[in-house]
Design a protein around this motif. Structure first.
Motif, mmCIF file in Angstrom:
data_model
loop_
_atom_site.group_PDB
_atom_site.id
_atom_site.type_symbol
_atom_site.label_atom_id
_atom_site.label_comp_id
_atom_site.label_asym_id
_atom_site.label_seq_id
_atom_site.Cartn_x
_atom_site.Cartn_y
_atom_site.Cartn_z
ATOM 1 N N THR A 159 9.009 8.480 35.313
ATOM 2 C CA THR A 159 8.452 8.302 34.112
ATOM 3 C C THR A 159 8.685 9.414 33.193
ATOM 4 O O THR A 159 8.945 10.580 33.907
ATOM 5 N N THR A 160 8.971 9.293 31.830
ATOM 6 C CA THR A 160 9.246 10.532 30.900
ATOM 7 C C THR A 160 8.270 10.371 29.944
ATOM 8 O O THR A 160 7.993 9.094 29.680
ATOM 9 N N TYR A 161 7.901 11.392 29.152
ATOM 10 C CA TYR A 161 7.272 11.419 27.973
ATOM 11 C C TYR A 161 7.648 12.541 27.201
ATOM 12 O O TYR A 161 8.044 13.467 27.928
ATOM 13 N N GLU A 162 7.390 12.780 25.956
ATOM 14 C CA GLU A 162 7.529 13.923 25.321
ATOM 15 C C GLU A 162 6.032 14.740 24.546
ATOM 16 O O GLU A 162 5.046 13.779 24.220
ATOM 17 N N VAL A 222 17.267 13.160 36.947
ATOM 18 C CA VAL A 222 16.531 14.418 36.185
ATOM 19 C C VAL A 222 17.227 14.252 34.811
ATOM 20 O O VAL A 222 16.264 14.434 33.656
ATOM 21 N N ARG A 223 18.496 14.118 34.562
ATOM 22 C CA ARG A 223 18.901 14.114 32.945
ATOM 23 C C ARG A 223 18.714 12.617 32.367
ATOM 24 O O ARG A 223 19.310 12.448 31.112
ATOM 25 N N SER A 224 17.988 11.643 33.091
ATOM 26 C CA SER A 224 18.015 10.293 32.596
ATOM 27 C C SER A 224 17.077 10.422 31.178
ATOM 28 O O SER A 224 15.816 10.904 31.139
ATOM 29 N N ASP A 225 17.581 10.179 30.040
ATOM 30 C CA ASP A 225 16.681 10.333 28.640
ATOM 31 C C ASP A 225 16.127 11.608 28.484
ATOM 32 O O ASP A 225 15.071 11.683 27.998
ATOM 33 N N TRP A 226 16.892 12.400 29.101
ATOM 34 C CA TRP A 226 16.223 13.997 28.829
ATOM 35 C C TRP A 226 16.459 14.597 27.346
ATOM 36 O O TRP A 226 17.731 14.006 26.757
ATOM 37 N N ASN A 227 15.575 15.253 26.773
ATOM 38 C CA ASN A 227 16.037 16.046 25.699
ATOM 39 C C ASN A 227 14.970 17.364 25.992
ATOM 40 O O ASN A 227 14.244 17.451 26.892
ATOM 41 N N GLN A 228 15.044 18.246 25.067
ATOM 42 C CA GLN A 228 14.382 19.666 25.098
ATOM 43 C C GLN A 228 12.847 19.389 25.075
ATOM 44 O O GLN A 228 12.282 20.231 25.648
ATOM 45 N N LYS A 229 12.332 18.178 24.720
ATOM 46 C CA LYS A 229 11.025 18.192 24.660
ATOM 47 C C LYS A 229 10.527 17.182 25.811
ATOM 48 O O LYS A 229 9.163 16.920 26.159
ATOM 49 N N THR A 230 11.292 16.551 26.566
ATOM 50 C CA THR A 230 11.238 15.538 27.934
ATOM 51 C C THR A 230 10.519 16.614 28.905
ATOM 52 O O THR A 230 10.667 17.442 29.376
ATOM 53 N N ARG A 231 9.279 15.570 29.471
ATOM 54 C CA ARG A 231 8.604 15.829 30.646
ATOM 55 C C ARG A 231 8.774 14.636 31.614
ATOM 56 O O ARG A 231 8.961 13.392 31.207
ATOM 57 N N ARG A 232 8.940 14.926 32.765
ATOM 58 C CA ARG A 232 9.290 13.786 33.779
ATOM 59 C C ARG A 232 8.336 13.939 34.882
ATOM 60 O O ARG A 232 8.017 14.934 35.425
ATOM 61 N N LEU A 233 7.992 12.948 35.530
ATOM 62 C CA LEU A 233 6.866 12.414 36.458
ATOM 63 C C LEU A 233 7.844 11.671 37.513
ATOM 64 O O LEU A 233 8.456 10.677 37.218
ATOM 65 N N PHE A 234 7.672 12.211 39.030
ATOM 66 C CA PHE A 234 8.154 11.275 39.980
ATOM 67 C C PHE A 234 7.012 10.600 40.692
ATOM 68 O O PHE A 234 5.947 11.167 41.110
ATOM 69 N N ASN A 235 6.859 9.286 40.389
ATOM 70 C CA ASN A 235 5.637 8.432 40.497
ATOM 71 C C ASN A 235 5.642 8.067 42.030
ATOM 72 O O ASN A 235 4.518 8.179 42.806
ATOM 73 N N VAL A 265 2.987 8.693 25.090
ATOM 74 C CA VAL A 265 3.445 7.322 25.708
ATOM 75 C C VAL A 265 4.653 7.516 26.859
ATOM 76 O O VAL A 265 5.429 8.410 26.647
ATOM 77 N N LEU A 266 4.350 6.837 28.089
ATOM 78 C CA LEU A 266 5.189 6.784 29.007
ATOM 79 C C LEU A 266 6.098 5.798 29.031
ATOM 80 O O LEU A 266 6.035 4.694 28.687
ATOM 81 N N THR A 267 7.188 6.497 29.313
ATOM 82 C CA THR A 267 8.516 5.447 29.700
ATOM 83 C C THR A 267 8.882 5.514 31.214
ATOM 84 O O THR A 267 9.268 6.465 31.699
ATOM 85 N N ALA A 268 8.773 4.394 31.896
ATOM 86 C CA ALA A 268 8.611 4.090 33.106
ATOM 87 C C ALA A 268 10.139 3.447 33.394
ATOM 88 O O ALA A 268 10.793 2.587 32.843
ATOM 89 N N LYS A 269 10.713 4.046 34.480
ATOM 90 C CA LYS A 269 12.143 3.561 35.020
ATOM 91 C C LYS A 269 12.047 3.296 36.516
ATOM 92 O O LYS A 269 11.487 4.146 37.085
ATOM 93 N N ALA A 270 12.567 2.142 37.013
ATOM 94 C CA ALA A 270 12.693 2.101 38.429
ATOM 95 C C ALA A 270 14.307 2.355 38.745
ATOM 96 O O ALA A 270 15.131 1.339 38.103
ATOM 97 N N ASP A 271 14.421 3.052 39.806
ATOM 98 C CA ASP A 271 15.957 3.078 40.164
ATOM 99 C C ASP A 271 16.070 2.865 41.751
ATOM 100 O O ASP A 271 15.170 3.058 42.555
ATOM 101 N N THR A 272 17.065 2.385 42.290
ATOM 102 C CA THR A 272 17.329 2.250 43.722
ATOM 103 C C THR A 272 18.740 3.159 43.994
ATOM 104 O O THR A 272 19.709 2.916 43.250
#
Length: 468
Positions: free
Chosen positions: A465-468, A310-323, A43-50
């Motif tokens: 986006t992040t996912y575990e 990079v650290r947003s919602d981070w934990n040891q299992k987190t993987r992140r995509l720059f979309n 499951v992906l968690t998507a975030k938009a930042d400016t």
């Protein structure tokens, strides 16, 4: 730079889940931060930042060019300052060159330097004077512009000519009559020293190092020169029929030879700038880009702000995509009379440490799609440049400059510094930014653009986006 908006966007999430094949990624084995292709069932968690990206005007005094294009003239701009351009060029000959005919009386008739130009900037009705000198010192073997005055010691004045850029119809030329002794020298060498034409080195060491061309008087117009040539004219005899064809007759005919510069030879260009110190001062409202280069806009995303993402919602299992990351540079058009320069057609976005190698190697946004981004074409209607998606550039920088391991929080160790510079597309069809493009070069035409800032910063919208 600081994050000013952070929220979960369910509509964006749906789009991202439906198009994972378009996401930017790299191998999990080499990145603890985790920019990888998302596994099935996750499951992906998507975030938009400016983000607010720091922007400032920087000076780039030298440009790289392999073409015969250069500038000639002087131009004073109320906003962007003064430009004066001159150049020194080598001339090419055919190996084994010799005069085809016996010159009448052994004397050359005349010699001219032909300056061919395709366009101009400024007032085409002002008078200017082009002066030509013979260079007697070896010219530098460099494709970079710079101060060429040390190579002009002992240069010999050959001639000058006045011109107005707008006088020419169709093809545009300035013809400068020069001392015909230069043509005489070449003719006599072809008869008595054919070895001088064996190769370019022998030609330059024994006959002609090169020509220096400057606009010695007149200000207000700069020519875009694409070719410079030495023309040698002579008279020769030839037997032929009379006009009615009834008898043989002796005819006097005119012959000529042309020695031109080519992109296989080094072209030494000098661009002198004045009265632009104010543009380099810290400015809350604007940054500047000018051509022939001179000024560029530097954009910096700090390590602090990269780490916030990079650290947003981070934990040891987190993987992140720059979309997706869309960078828009809004243009502010000065009031009438404040500038005579127009914005360049395209801008290129590059990492600051890649600018030199990019042009030296003849790269383009097509061959270096992970670091080089071409803007949309500038339009007077939209008044902006848009870099549609620079997420791969951000992802690469983060992946290359992040330390992490085990339970250690990831840390980006270097800021991302980018340069915005004007470019010209080589090849192409119909003005397309991709179709048929064979290369990208520095834009060599007087131009300038003022980028609007918000308290020294520019907005950068980013979706990750992040996912575990």
């Amino acid at each position: 730079m600081r994050i000013i908006r952070k929220q979960q966007l369910w509509a964006t999430l749906v789009v991202l889940l439906g198009g994972l094949g378009l996401l930017v990624g790299c191998n999990d084995d080499t990145s603890k931060v985790g920019f990888s292709t998302q596994p099935k069932g996750e499951v992906l968690t998507a975030k938009a930042d400016t983000l607010y990206v720091d922007a400032r005007t920087v000076e780039i005094p030298s440009i790289y060019s392999r073409s015969t294009y250069t500038l000639l003239g002087q131009l004073s701009d109320p906003l962007f300052g003064d430009l004066r351009s001159s150049y020194a060029t080598r001339l090419r000959h055919a190996p084994g060159f010799k005069f085809k005919h016996e010159v009448e009386g052994g004397k050359i008739d005349s010699a001219f330097v032909e300056i061919s130009y395709s366009a101009w900037a400024g007032d085409s009705t002002v008078w200017a004077k082009a002066s030509v000198y013979e260079v007697t010192k070896p010219l530098p073997d460099s494709h970079y512009s710079g101060d060429i005055s040390p190579y002009l010691d002992g240069a010999k004045f050959l001639g000058s000519s006045s011109y107005k850029a707008g006088d020419a119809q169709g093809d545009h030329y300035v013809y400068v009559p020069v001392d015909k002794s230069i043509g005489q020298r070449i003719y006599e060498a072809s008869k008595h020293h054919p070895e001088y034409f064996d190769n370019q080195k022998a030609f330059e060491e024994n006959l002609l190092r090169g020509l220096f061309v400057e606009a010695s008087t007149g200000s207000g117009c700069v020519l875009s020169v694409y070719s410079t040539a030495l023309l040698i004219y002579y008279t020769y005899r030839e037997m032929g029929k009379t006009k009615d064809g009834s008898a043989d007759s002796l005819h006097y005919k005119r012959g000529s030879y042309r020695f031109a510069n080519t992109n296989q030879l080094y072209l030494s260009q000098q661009f002198d700038f004045k009265n632009r110190e104010a543009l380099l001062q810290p400015n809350d409202k604007y940054s500047f880009v000018t051509s022939p280069l001179g000024l560029a806009t530097e954009l910096t995303i700090s390590t602090e702000d990269l780490n916030k993402v990079v650290r947003s919602d981070w934990n040891q299992k987190t993987r992140r995509l720059f979309n997706e990351a869309i960078l828009t540079l809004p243009v502010d058009i000065p009031a009438d009379g404040k500038t005579v320069l127009q914005p360049p057609r395209y801008l290129m976005l590059l990492p600051a440490n890649s600018v030199s190698s990019f042009f030296e190697k003849g790269e383009s946004h097509l061959t270096q799609s992970d670091i080089a981004y071409l803007s949309t074409e500038y339009s007077v209607l939209t008044r902006q440049y848009v870099f549609k998606n620079i997420s791969a550039l951000i992802a690469k920088h983060v992946s290359d400059n992040t330390t992490a391991g085990g339970a250690t929080t990831p840390e980006v160790t270097k800021p991302l510094r980018l340069y915005v510079i004007p470019v010209r597309l080589e090849g192409g069809s119909g003005g397309s930014s991709s179709s048929g493009v064979t290369g990208v070069a520095h834009y060599l035409f007087p131009s300038g653009v003022r980028i609007k800032l918000n308290n020294r910063k520019i907005h950068l919208g980013i979706i990750h986006t992040t996912y575990e």
